[in-house]
Design an enzyme around this catalytic site. Structure first.
Site, mmCIF file in Angstrom:
data_model
loop_
_atom_site.group_PDB
_atom_site.id
_atom_site.type_symbol
_atom_site.label_atom_id
_atom_site.label_comp_id
_atom_site.label_asym_id
_atom_site.label_seq_id
_atom_site.Cartn_x
_atom_site.Cartn_y
_atom_site.Cartn_z
ATOM 1 N N LYS A 153 0.821 -1.217 0.038
ATOM 2 C CA LYS A 153 -0.182 -0.099 0.010
ATOM 3 C C LYS A 153 0.943 1.248 0.001
ATOM 4 C CE LYS A 153 -4.438 1.122 0.573
ATOM 5 N NZ LYS A 153 -5.592 0.173 0.278
ATOM 6 N N GLY A 167 -20.210 7.206 4.548
ATOM 7 C CA GLY A 167 -19.276 7.615 3.555
ATOM 8 C C GLY A 167 -19.907 7.746 2.204
ATOM 9 N N GLY A 174 -18.221 8.578 -0.849
ATOM 10 C CA GLY A 174 -17.069 8.634 -1.955
ATOM 11 C C GLY A 174 -17.501 7.823 -2.917
HETATM 12 N N1 GLU Z 1 -7.373 0.299 -2.900
HETATM 13 C C1 GLU Z 1 -8.384 -0.831 -3.067
HETATM 14 C C2 GLU Z 1 -8.296 -1.830 -1.837
HETATM 15 O O1 GLU Z 1 -7.977 -1.124 -0.669
HETATM 16 C C3 GLU Z 1 -7.834 -1.586 -4.477
HETATM 17 C C4 GLU Z 1 -6.501 -1.914 -4.401
HETATM 18 C C5 GLU Z 1 -5.942 -2.803 -5.984
HETATM 19 O O2 GLU Z 1 -6.810 -2.521 -6.696
HETATM 20 O O3 GLU Z 1 -4.929 -3.230 -5.803
HETATM 21 O O4 GLU Z 1 -8.586 -2.887 -1.891
#
Ligand code: GLU
Length: 420
Positions: free
Chosen positions: A103, A215, A217
């Site tokens: 991440k 939320g 969004g």
């Molecule tokens: N940000 C999204 C999650 O928390 C997607 C991550 C991705 O597609 O790699 O799952």
């Protein structure tokens, strides 16, 4: 606010106890493999130079390349990114994608940046992290306040530096550059597929079920629309500034609320401006504890805690956000017999469709919309069934079952690679 990484480790420890996991697997899962922290200089429109903190945490790659979004948010910090990267490793294992977990984050309020400043920041992030990224190494995607446009700039920057078009270096891109139409709605869609499955298993009609969503969004808004179209009663929606609650028979139309938000920036004053609708303006706290059947936290971490869990009235909590329920709250909710469908399952639709995008980019081949949809459905339902079997086997709740399933799968991969 509770440290989200401590919460994540508490969840891990609970799972480890249930299955008596190999100590070496536990040791390797207790910390990220790599943490990268950079300073990104951006020449602002007024010619001043500003720097932004950027992070990428590569938690574990036993099962495949690191995968996970990049968040642009003023409160991003390293403990949060560590937690989110760990949850990505668990999530990818729960839905059985050949990925590890990673991440990223940048400490910034993107609303304060012009479009050209935002582009410089996005490109600067890739320039600084270039050696850590790539289609076989670490594949970022959108997360809070990042979007297809930003992914497009990032993929382009990566490609420029690599001297080749590397579409598979980022997912969540626009369709014209290798993205998938259904990616933007995929997180919400995956959660909605699970909601429908649970409703069918309960033998209920959508029109009998009241849904409240925290939320507004991408995930929250699109989920609200799916639920509304399918006939669920939407009784509450909130954004970061306030909530619109329906405590009488009038139901909320999410599209109408979204149009208002687009004009005014928030839904905060909706009730004031539309008095005839008889909705009640409330706080996020009011939304979380309102009368409803399904509560959908779709914002950020640490929303349902030991302080308000006792007031939750929903029968089911579907976590579209990452980490919205703390471990202490989990214990309280379990005692109240509230079913929590955890983030690592409920919001896995996003990374699942990211996986489809990556596979197609690597093959230079495009599947039909129907094929993407059908595969998402089958992966979500397959994972849900696996979790149910695991929960039954170990007589535990869904979160613990997800963690058990995931750490077993990650442990097997570690064994296969000779790490443990
Ligand atoms: N940000 C999204 C999650 O928390 C997607 C991550 C991705 O597609 O790699 O799952």
């Amino acid at each position: 606010m509770k440290n989200p990484f401590e919460n994540a480790m508490t969840q891990l420890k609970k799972a480890v106890k249930i299955i008596d996991l190999d100590e070496s697997v536990f040791v390797l899962l207790r910390q990220p493999q790599q943490i990268h922290e950079v300073s990104i200089p951006v020449k602002m429109d007024n010619s001043s130079l500003k720097t932004f903190r950027g992070y990428r945490v590569q938690y574990n790659n036993a099962r495949g390349p690191y995968k996970g979004g990049i968040r642009f948010h003023p409160q991003v910090d390293i403990e949060e990114v560590k937690a989110l990267s760990f949850w990505m490793a668990i999530k990818c294992a729960v839905v059985n994608l050949p990925y590890g977990g990673g991440k990223g984050g940048v400490e910034v309020n993107p609303q304060e940046l012009s479009e050209s400043e935002l582009e410089k920041l996005a490109r600067g992030y890739v320039e600084k992290m270039y050696r850590q990224l790539g289609p076989d190494r670490d594949i970022p995607a959108p997360d809070v306040y990042t979007n297809p446009k930003i992914m497009g700039w990032m993929m382009d920057e990566y490609s420029q530096l690599a001297g080749k078009v590397a579409k598979g270096s980022f997912t969540g891109k626009a369709v014209e550059i290798g993205g998938i139409k259904a990616r933007e709605s995929a997180t919400a869609k995956g959660g909605f597929i699970l909601l429908e499955k649970m409703r069918e298993d309960l033998g209920k009609n959508a029109s009998e079920m009241k849904v409240a969503i925290q939320g507004f969004g991408n995930a929250g808004y699109i989920f609200a629309n799916f639920a509304y179209e399918a006939g669920y009663q939407i009784v509450g929606i909130s954004d970061s500034r306030g909530a619109v609650l329906s405590k009488n028979s009038e139901l909320i139309n999410p599209q109408e609320l979204f149009d208002y938000k687009r004009k005014k920036g928030s839904i905060e004053n909706f009730c004031e401006d539309y008095k005839d609708k008889n909705f009640i303006a409330g706080s996020n706290e009011d939304l979380l504890t309102m009368e409803c059947d399904i509560l959908v936290p779709a914002a950020i971490e640490n929303q349902i805690t030991e302080d308000n869990a006792d007031g939750v009235k929903a029968e089911i909590i579907l976590e579209l956000a990452n980490g919205p329920v703390t471990p202490e709250a989990d214990d309280i909710l379990s005692k109240k017999n509230i079913t929590v469908v955890p983030d690592v399952l409920a919001n896995a639709g996003g990374v699942t469709v990211s996986y489809f995008e990556w596979v197609q980019n690597l093959q230079n081949f495009v599947w039909s919309d129907e094929e993407n949809d059908e595969r998402l459905r089958s992966i979500m339902i397959g994972a849900y069934d696996d979790v149910l079997v695991c929960a039954e086997k170990y007589e535990t709740n869904y979160r613990e079952a997800c963690f058990v399933l995931a750490v077993e799968r990650i442990g097997e991969a570690m064994k296969g690679r000779g790490w443990v």
